[in-house]
Scaffold this motif. Structure first.
Motif, PDB file in Angstrom:
ATOM      1  N   VAL A 119       0.843  -1.196   0.000  1.00 34.88           N
ATOM      2  CA  VAL A 119       0.000   0.000   0.000  1.00 34.88           C
ATOM      3  C   VAL A 119       0.873   1.239   0.000  1.00 34.88           C
ATOM      4  CG1 VAL A 119      -1.913  -1.149   1.199  1.00 34.88           C
ATOM      5  CG2 VAL A 119      -0.229   0.109   2.529  1.00 34.88           C
ATOM      6  N   GLU A 120       0.317   2.325  -0.508  1.00 37.13           N
ATOM      7  CA  GLU A 120       0.964   3.636  -0.430  1.00 37.13           C
ATOM      8  C   GLU A 120      -0.043   4.595   0.177  1.00 37.13           C
ATOM      9  OE1 GLU A 120       3.010   5.030  -4.008  1.00 37.13           O
ATOM     10  OE2 GLU A 120       2.954   2.958  -4.748  1.00 37.13           O
ATOM     11  N   ALA A 121       0.460   5.538   0.969  1.00 42.98           N
ATOM     12  CA  ALA A 121      -0.408   6.511   1.632  1.00 42.98           C
ATOM     13  C   ALA A 121       0.135   7.920   1.412  1.00 42.98           C
ATOM     14  CB  ALA A 121      -0.487   6.199   3.121  1.00 42.98           C
ATOM     15  N   ASP A 122      -0.779   8.903   1.483  1.00 41.17           N
ATOM     16  CA  ASP A 122      -0.342  10.301   1.385  1.00 41.17           C
ATOM     17  C   ASP A 122       0.118  10.783   2.764  1.00 41.17           C
ATOM     18  OD1 ASP A 122      -2.670  10.852   2.831  1.00 41.17           O
ATOM     19  OD2 ASP A 122      -3.779  11.584   1.085  1.00 41.17           O
ATOM     20  N   ILE A 128      -3.565   5.774  -1.024  1.00 43.10           N
ATOM     21  CA  ILE A 128      -3.703   6.273  -2.399  1.00 43.10           C
ATOM     22  C   ILE A 128      -3.439   5.184  -3.423  1.00 43.10           C
ATOM     23  CG2 ILE A 128      -3.258   8.706  -1.868  1.00 43.10           C
ATOM     24  CD1 ILE A 128      -0.311   8.231  -2.668  1.00 43.10           C
ATOM     25  N   HIS A 129      -2.863   4.080  -2.983  1.00 44.63           N
ATOM     26  CA  HIS A 129      -2.605   2.971  -3.906  1.00 44.63           C
ATOM     27  C   HIS A 129      -2.574   1.662  -3.115  1.00 44.63           C
ATOM     28  CE1 HIS A 129      -1.250   1.257  -7.704  1.00 44.63           C
ATOM     29  NE2 HIS A 129      -0.463   0.490  -6.977  1.00 44.63           N
ATOM     30  N   GLN A 144      -7.457   1.213   9.326  1.00 51.38           N
ATOM     31  CA  GLN A 144      -6.072   0.967   8.937  1.00 51.38           C
ATOM     32  C   GLN A 144      -5.151   1.438  10.047  1.00 51.38           C
ATOM     33  OE1 GLN A 144      -6.314   3.436   5.376  1.00 51.38           O
ATOM     34  NE2 GLN A 144      -4.817   4.832   6.259  1.00 51.38           N
ATOM     35  N   ARG A 145      -4.122   0.669  10.267  1.00 53.50           N
ATOM     36  CA  ARG A 145      -3.076   1.002  11.237  1.00 53.50           C
ATOM     37  C   ARG A 145      -1.751   0.804  10.504  1.00 53.50           C
ATOM     38  NH1 ARG A 145      -6.895   2.735  13.445  1.00 53.50           N
ATOM     39  NH2 ARG A 145      -7.686   2.271  15.520  1.00 53.50           N
ATOM     40  N   LEU A 146      -1.379   1.823   9.746  1.00 55.08           N
ATOM     41  CA  LEU A 146      -0.189   1.685   8.910  1.00 55.08           C
ATOM     42  C   LEU A 146       1.073   1.545   9.752  1.00 55.08           C
ATOM     43  CD1 LEU A 146      -1.002   4.063   5.928  1.00 55.08           C
ATOM     44  CD2 LEU A 146      -1.368   1.599   6.154  1.00 55.08           C
ATOM     45  N   ARG A 147       1.132   2.214  10.894  1.00 53.98           N
ATOM     46  CA  ARG A 147       2.314   2.061  11.755  1.00 53.98           C
ATOM     47  C   ARG A 147       2.467   0.601  12.188  1.00 53.98           C
ATOM     48  NH1 ARG A 147       6.253   2.629  14.626  1.00 53.98           N
ATOM     49  NH2 ARG A 147       6.554   2.848  16.834  1.00 53.98           N
ATOM     50  N   LYS A 148       1.355  -0.070  12.442  1.00 53.43           N
ATOM     51  CA  LYS A 148       1.397  -1.485  12.832  1.00 53.43           C
ATOM     52  C   LYS A 148       1.333  -2.403  11.622  1.00 53.43           C
ATOM     53  CE  LYS A 148      -0.178  -0.853  17.456  1.00 53.43           C
ATOM     54  NZ  LYS A 148      -0.211  -1.705  18.589  1.00 53.43           N
ATOM     55  N   ARG A 149       1.227  -1.822  10.429  1.00 55.91           N
ATOM     56  CA  ARG A 149       1.263  -2.538   9.147  1.00 55.91           C
ATOM     57  C   ARG A 149       0.112  -3.533   8.973  1.00 55.91           C
ATOM     58  NH1 ARG A 149       4.389   1.233   8.787  1.00 55.91           N
ATOM     59  NH2 ARG A 149       6.361   1.197   7.637  1.00 55.91           N
ATOM     60  N   TYR A 150      -1.110  -3.057   9.270  1.00 58.22           N
ATOM     61  CA  TYR A 150      -2.274  -3.871   8.931  1.00 58.22           C
ATOM     62  C   TYR A 150      -3.446  -2.988   8.542  1.00 58.22           C
ATOM     63  CZ  TYR A 150      -4.633  -3.118  13.475  1.00 58.22           C
ATOM     64  OH  TYR A 150      -5.262  -2.572  14.559  1.00 58.22           O
ATOM     65  N   VAL A 151      -4.374  -3.608   7.835  1.00 52.89           N
ATOM     66  CA  VAL A 151      -5.615  -2.979   7.409  1.00 52.89           C
ATOM     67  C   VAL A 151      -6.731  -3.971   7.712  1.00 52.89           C
ATOM     68  CG1 VAL A 151      -6.922  -2.301   5.354  1.00 52.89           C
ATOM     69  CG2 VAL A 151      -4.559  -1.564   5.603  1.00 52.89           C
ATOM     70  N   LEU A 152      -7.854  -3.488   8.189  1.00 51.96           N
ATOM     71  CA  LEU A 152      -9.017  -4.322   8.459  1.00 51.96           C
ATOM     72  C   LEU A 152     -10.058  -4.042   7.380  1.00 51.96           C
ATOM     73  CD1 LEU A 152      -9.113  -6.125  10.936  1.00 51.96           C
ATOM     74  CD2 LEU A 152     -10.486  -4.418  12.080  1.00 51.96           C
ATOM     75  N   ALA A 153     -10.537  -5.089   6.743  1.00 55.83           N
ATOM     76  CA  ALA A 153     -11.575  -4.946   5.720  1.00 55.83           C
ATOM     77  C   ALA A 153     -12.760  -5.823   6.094  1.00 55.83           C
ATOM     78  CB  ALA A 153     -11.039  -5.340   4.350  1.00 55.83           C
ATOM     79  N   GLU A 154     -13.957  -5.324   5.816  1.00 53.91           N
ATOM     80  CA  GLU A 154     -15.166  -6.088   6.079  1.00 53.91           C
ATOM     81  C   GLU A 154     -15.464  -6.946   4.855  1.00 53.91           C
ATOM     82  OE1 GLU A 154     -18.767  -4.647   8.599  1.00 53.91           O
ATOM     83  OE2 GLU A 154     -19.164  -4.189   6.483  1.00 53.91           O
ATOM     84  N   TYR A 169       2.538  -3.686   3.698  1.00 50.66           N
ATOM     85  CA  TYR A 169       3.847  -3.044   3.784  1.00 50.66           C
ATOM     86  C   TYR A 169       3.824  -1.815   2.893  1.00 50.66           C
ATOM     87  CZ  TYR A 169       4.929  -5.295  -0.683  1.00 50.66           C
ATOM     88  OH  TYR A 169       4.903  -5.709  -1.992  1.00 50.66           O
ATOM     89  N   LEU A 170       4.740  -0.900   3.160  1.00 47.78           N
ATOM     90  CA  LEU A 170       4.849   0.350   2.415  1.00 47.78           C
ATOM     91  C   LEU A 170       6.097   0.324   1.551  1.00 47.78           C
ATOM     92  CD1 LEU A 170       3.987   2.711   5.403  1.00 47.78           C
ATOM     93  CD2 LEU A 170       2.511   2.230   3.457  1.00 47.78           C
ATOM     94  N   PRO A 171       6.115   1.096   0.460  1.00 42.89           N
ATOM     95  CA  PRO A 171       7.340   1.150  -0.359  1.00 42.89           C
ATOM     96  C   PRO A 171       8.525   1.568   0.522  1.00 42.89           C
ATOM     97  CG  PRO A 171       5.553   2.331  -1.431  1.00 42.89           C
ATOM     98  CD  PRO A 171       5.068   1.976  -0.050  1.00 42.89           C
ATOM     99  N   GLY A 172       9.629   0.929   0.318  1.00 40.99           N
ATOM    100  CA  GLY A 172      10.832   1.255   1.087  1.00 40.99           C
ATOM    101  C   GLY A 172      10.950   0.519   2.400  1.00 40.99           C
ATOM    102  N   ASP A 173       9.929  -0.233   2.789  1.00 39.62           N
ATOM    103  CA  ASP A 173      10.023  -1.000   4.038  1.00 39.62           C
ATOM    104  C   ASP A 173      11.158  -2.006   3.950  1.00 39.62           C
ATOM    105  OD1 ASP A 173       7.970   0.189   5.435  1.00 39.62           O
ATOM    106  OD2 ASP A 173       6.549  -1.470   5.201  1.00 39.62           O
TER     107      ASP A 173
END
Length: 191
Positions: A119-122, A128-129, A144-154, A169-173
């Motif tokens: 994923v990518e975020a602003d 955003i992606h 979403q908890r990007l710092r903890k690297r997870y997203v919850l979806a229903e 994960y984010l680009p550059g991780d």
């Protein structure tokens, strides 16, 4: 005809239950068993580490054309890890739409762990992606908890709406497994 079924067992004893079935139950009653896994990142000492987690604690998935006979044999076993109260073991068929989800995230034979999605975020943290297995469920993200690297979806699963945790994960991780660096930027892996 063979179908996938799900059976309850004691959480954290799923592998033990499958191994016991493998050792003691005639292979004519089943052909495959799985404990579904998913990849997850966790942060320790400032690093992101890749780990594996059971997707559905307390459940094993079994492919069989004779589910009732399989149930009977497992219920005879004194060793099979049973729930408190020794409830009888039941094989519950995995519905077609549920199987489609499970195969989309774990492979056709349910043999792969559910992988991380990129994923990518602003700057505000808005996604955003989205790539990978999460892409199909992008419109169903509820947290979403990007710092903890997870997203919850229903997700519509098991005849109800389930909150499914997707590791991201984010680009550059920089991702580590044990003390070994495995990926600096997994950008091109999902494409």
């Amino acid at each position: 005809m063979e179908k996938w079924y799900v059976m309850r067992t004691v959480p954290e004893k799923e592998q033990e239950a499958g191994a016991l079935m493998e050792r003691t139950i005639d292979k004519s009653l089943w052909s495959q068993w799985r404990v579904l896994k998913k990849q997850k990142l966790f942060r320790a000492k400032g690093k992101l580490f890749l780990s594996m987690e059971t997707m559905f604690p307390g459940y094993i998935f079994v492919k069989s054309s004779l589910p009732k006979e399989l149930e009977e044999e497992l219920n005879k076993s004194k060793e099979y890890p049973k729930l408190i109260g020794n409830e009888p073991i039941e094989t519950v068929p995995v519905e077609e739409q549920d199987l489609k989800f499970l195969q989309a995230v774990c492979g056709n034979a349910l043999e792969k762990p559910m992988s991380l999605s990129r994923v990518e975020a602003d700057e505000e943290g808005k996604l955003i992606h989205v790539d990978g297995i999460l892409k199909k469920y992008e419109g169903q993200i509820i947290r979403q908890r990007l710092r903890k690297r997870y997203v919850l979806a229903e997700v519509e699963l098991f005849q109800r709406k389930e909150n499914v945790l997707f590791g991201v994960y984010l680009p550059g991780d920089e991702i580590w497994q044990n003390e070994k660096h495995i990926k600096k930027d997994r950008k091109n892996e999902d494409r």
